[in-house]
Design an enzyme around this catalytic site. Structure first.
Site, PDB file in Angstrom:
ATOM      1  N   ASP A  70       0.758  -1.022   0.053  1.00 18.18           N
ATOM      2  CA  ASP A  70       0.212   0.087   0.057  1.00 18.18           C
ATOM      3  C   ASP A  70       0.767   1.200  -0.124  1.00 18.18           C
ATOM      4  OD1 ASP A  70       0.948  -0.939   2.512  1.00 18.18           O
ATOM      5  OD2 ASP A  70      -1.175  -0.963   3.436  1.00 18.18           O
ATOM      6  N   GLU A 129      -5.808   3.583   3.427  1.00 18.12           N
ATOM      7  CA  GLU A 129      -6.289   4.301   4.533  1.00 18.12           C
ATOM      8  C   GLU A 129      -7.701   4.812   4.304  1.00 18.12           C
ATOM      9  OE1 GLU A 129      -5.163   4.061   7.594  1.00 18.12           O
ATOM     10  OE2 GLU A 129      -2.888   3.354   7.152  1.00 18.12           O
TER      11      GLU A 129
END
Length: 376
Positions: A70, A129
């Site tokens: 990520d 997120e």
């Protein structure tokens, strides 16, 4: 090949440019610039929004092994005191995604120089997120031509020492859901409460009632959490609030518990509507599916790493953490594991300072594991 100092330098470069979900333009450009140095005979790249697919070509491929990293940062003003602190005011890599990307680049570099039989696919994923990049990334046509046979990922763990990895077969991370409740009543003068419907009072009552949802509706042997992180309402000290808003999160260890918790929240909101003569709107802007590790692959990975002495292996308990990697595990078999980074401060903390020696540990673990899976 990249050495420890070079990998640390990459991590520090990335640490300085944290960007929020689907705004990782500098980060994507940095990755592309780094990867452009490799021969096109060895790697192929495809962009996806602000993310990136990278295939490292195998010598005689029959399968594709995938690794997800990520990319995004958080809206947290950094307080580490690093000389390489974030240059983006109010934003920070406070969840270790700078390390995750660096580890991926280290593994890519290794297999560019020492290829194995099988193809390797690296998915640099934006917006973990929020609002969530994994689920839409899985719809990319790139995955039709580079379809993973299995997929892996890791996440830094401040509570574990460097040289330790932790995971477990089956459920590792919880189902998570954002929760937003809007309350709309009737404002008025503070001196005349009988002529208004006070939404600060209604919000306070609802927060208290929400505490009973878990304790009286979820099996005590199961786990679930409701957290209200912010309450906003009102405009001045002498004005009764017409509007109030609750923002929070729900976390459960099963989809069934998530459904039950949501139903109870909605029922309580209807009760608030009746009791406080207002309008209550419940929303779930985004949600993440549980991270459910493949039993066979996870047990094999844990045994291999322990037997080869690549890291200290801990079988951990499931966590209430949320991770959109769960969507990838719904589509492909695979697993995720914790990587010890020995930080005094935890994830999402302004002083998170992971030990950079963990980068080398992870690169060594992943390169050895991929070689083993390729039969080399």
């Amino acid at each position: 090949m990249l050495n420890r100092e070079q990998l640390i330098s990459i991590r520090r470069d990335l640490h300085q440019i944290p960007e929020l979900g689907f705004k990782e333009f500098k980060t994507q450009a940095y990755l592309i610039n780094h990867l452009d140095a490799y021969s096109k005979d060895r790697i192929e790249m495809e962009t996806w929004r602000t993310g990136l697919f990278v295939k490292v070509k195998g010598t005689n491929p029959e399968r594709v092994f995938a690794y997800r990293a990520d990319m995004d940062g958080l809206s947290i003003p950094e307080d580490t005191g690093y000389p390489f602190q974030s240059v983006h005011e109010g934003k920070m890599h406070a969840c270790g995604h700078d390390l995750h990307m660096t580890i991926a680049l280290g593994v890519i570099d290794h297999f560019v120089h020492e290829p194995i039989k099988e193809d390797l696919l690296f998915m640099f994923q934006p917006a973990e997120e929020g609002p969530g990049g994994a689920e839409p990334m899985l719809t990319s046509d790139v995955l039709k031509k580079w379809t993973p046979d299995f997929i892996t990922a890791l996440h830094i763990a401040p509570e574990y020492p460097v040289g330790t990895i932790a995971t477990k077969p089956g459920l590792l991370f919880a189902n998570t859901s954002e929760l937003v409740i809007d309350l709309e009543g009737k404002g008025g003068h503070a001196a005349y409460p009988h002529l208004a419907n006070d939404m600060v009072v209604a919000a306070s009552a609802l927060v208290g009632q929400l505490q009973s949802v878990i304790s009286r509706n979820v099996d005590p042997l199961d786990s679930a959490v409701i957290t209200i992180g912010t309450i906003t309402g009102g405009t001045a000290q002498n004005i009764i609030a017409q509007h109030a808003k609750l923002d929070g999160t729900i976390r459960t260890l099963s989809p069934e518990s998530m459904e039950k918790v949501r139903k109870r929240i909605e029922a309580l909101a209807k009760g608030i509507e009746i009791g406080y003569e207002c309008k209550a709107t419940v929303r779930y802007p985004s949600s993440y599916y549980e991270v459910d590790n493949s039993k066979e692959l996870t047990e094999e990975f844990m045994s291999y790493v322990a037997e080869e002495g690549l890291a200290n292996v801990v079988e951990c308990r499931e966590a209430m953490t949320g991770e959109d990697f769960g969507y990838m595990l719904k589509k492909y078999p695979g697993f995720m594991f914790w990587l010890g980074v020995d930080s005094e401060y935890g994830l999402h903390h302004a002083k998170l300072m992971p030990d950079e020696k963990a980068i080398e540990t992870a690169v060594n673990v992943m390169t050895a594991y991929f070689k083993k899976q390729a039969g080399e």
